[in-house]
Design a protein around this motif. Sequence first.
Motif, PDB file in Angstrom:
ATOM      1  N   GLY A 121      -6.401   4.373   0.610  1.00 45.45           N
ATOM      2  CA  GLY A 121      -5.730   4.692  -0.320  1.00 45.45           C
ATOM      3  C   GLY A 121      -6.029   6.449  -0.432  1.00 45.45           C
ATOM      4  O   GLY A 121      -5.163   7.183  -0.728  1.00 45.45           O
ATOM      5  N   PRO A 122      -7.217   7.047  -0.228  1.00 43.46           N
ATOM      6  CA  PRO A 122      -7.232   8.457  -0.535  1.00 43.46           C
ATOM      7  C   PRO A 122      -6.223   9.025   0.695  1.00 43.46           C
ATOM      8  O   PRO A 122      -5.702  10.240   0.565  1.00 43.46           O
TER       9      PRO A 122
ATOM     10  N   GLY B 130       1.053  12.402  -0.206  1.00 40.66           N
ATOM     11  CA  GLY B 130       2.080  12.398  -1.178  1.00 40.66           C
ATOM     12  C   GLY B 130       2.675  10.785  -1.557  1.00 40.66           C
ATOM     13  O   GLY B 130       3.690  10.601  -2.115  1.00 40.66           O
ATOM     14  N   GLY B 131       2.058   9.871  -0.982  1.00 39.53           N
ATOM     15  CA  GLY B 131       2.389   8.335  -1.343  1.00 39.53           C
ATOM     16  C   GLY B 131       2.130   7.947  -2.720  1.00 39.53           C
ATOM     17  O   GLY B 131       1.209   8.394  -3.216  1.00 39.53           O
TER      18      GLY B 131
ATOM     19  N   GLN C  20      -8.870   3.615  11.364  1.00 44.90           N
ATOM     20  CA  GLN C  20     -10.246   2.603  10.964  1.00 44.90           C
ATOM     21  C   GLN C  20      -9.794   1.720   9.910  1.00 44.90           C
ATOM     22  O   GLN C  20     -10.190   0.442   9.841  1.00 44.90           O
ATOM     23  N   ALA C  21      -9.329   2.272   8.949  1.00 46.86           N
ATOM     24  CA  ALA C  21      -9.088   1.357   7.689  1.00 46.86           C
ATOM     25  C   ALA C  21      -8.168   0.237   7.867  1.00 46.86           C
ATOM     26  O   ALA C  21      -8.070  -0.654   7.635  1.00 46.86           O
TER      27      ALA C  21
ATOM     28  N   GLU D 176      -7.779  -5.707  -0.161  1.00 45.47           N
ATOM     29  CA  GLU D 176      -8.616  -4.765  -1.202  1.00 45.47           C
ATOM     30  C   GLU D 176      -9.348  -3.647  -0.565  1.00 45.47           C
ATOM     31  O   GLU D 176      -9.143  -2.469  -0.823  1.00 45.47           O
ATOM     32  N   GLU D 177      -9.938  -3.907   0.621  1.00 48.97           N
ATOM     33  CA  GLU D 177     -10.879  -3.125   1.296  1.00 48.97           C
ATOM     34  C   GLU D 177     -10.009  -2.015   2.102  1.00 48.97           C
ATOM     35  O   GLU D 177     -10.183  -0.891   2.148  1.00 48.97           O
ATOM     36  N   TYR D 178      -8.733  -2.559   2.559  1.00 51.58           N
ATOM     37  CA  TYR D 178      -7.850  -1.783   3.306  1.00 51.58           C
ATOM     38  C   TYR D 178      -7.235  -0.566   2.196  1.00 51.58           C
ATOM     39  O   TYR D 178      -7.339   0.348   2.270  1.00 51.58           O
TER      40      TYR D 178
END
Length: 144
Positions: free
Chosen positions: A64-65, A71-72, A117-118, A57-59
């Motif tokens: 996400g941004p 464009g995903g 980093q993510a 979820e943190e990933y």
Amino acid sequence: MTEVYIDPSPANFQSFKDLPRNTPIHMLNLLLYRDLADYPEGHEHAGKGWSGRRAYEEYGKTSGPIFKRVGGSIIWRGKFETMVTGPEVRAWHDGFIAQYPNAGAFFEMIKDPDYQQAVVNRTAALTDSRLIRFAPGEAGEEFG
């Protein structure tokens, strides 16, 4: 023992890079979470006692941004119920299909320093995964 995969092998990643980069792609993601996330020592989330699902979820929150910026989008998501055809030893927790406008967008995402980093959260979260590229096809009522 069943082989596990978190990151692509050099040969598989080269095959991905050799495919066209200017056509839309769908990426099937199959996820098997760790009971307890496995962060590297010294990472800000190490020692928090997070589950693999929580680390994933943190990933999603941190990548996400970037995913959206290139464009995903997620075009399908599901929760595993049972293996109908395939090895009985493998069960997945979740699956989804990510759509990218082209492979170049995927490369842009994974090269982004914030994404790099993510992705530590993804690695900490998963005990096994599959990431499979498909060329989008026509939907309909027939199999062929």
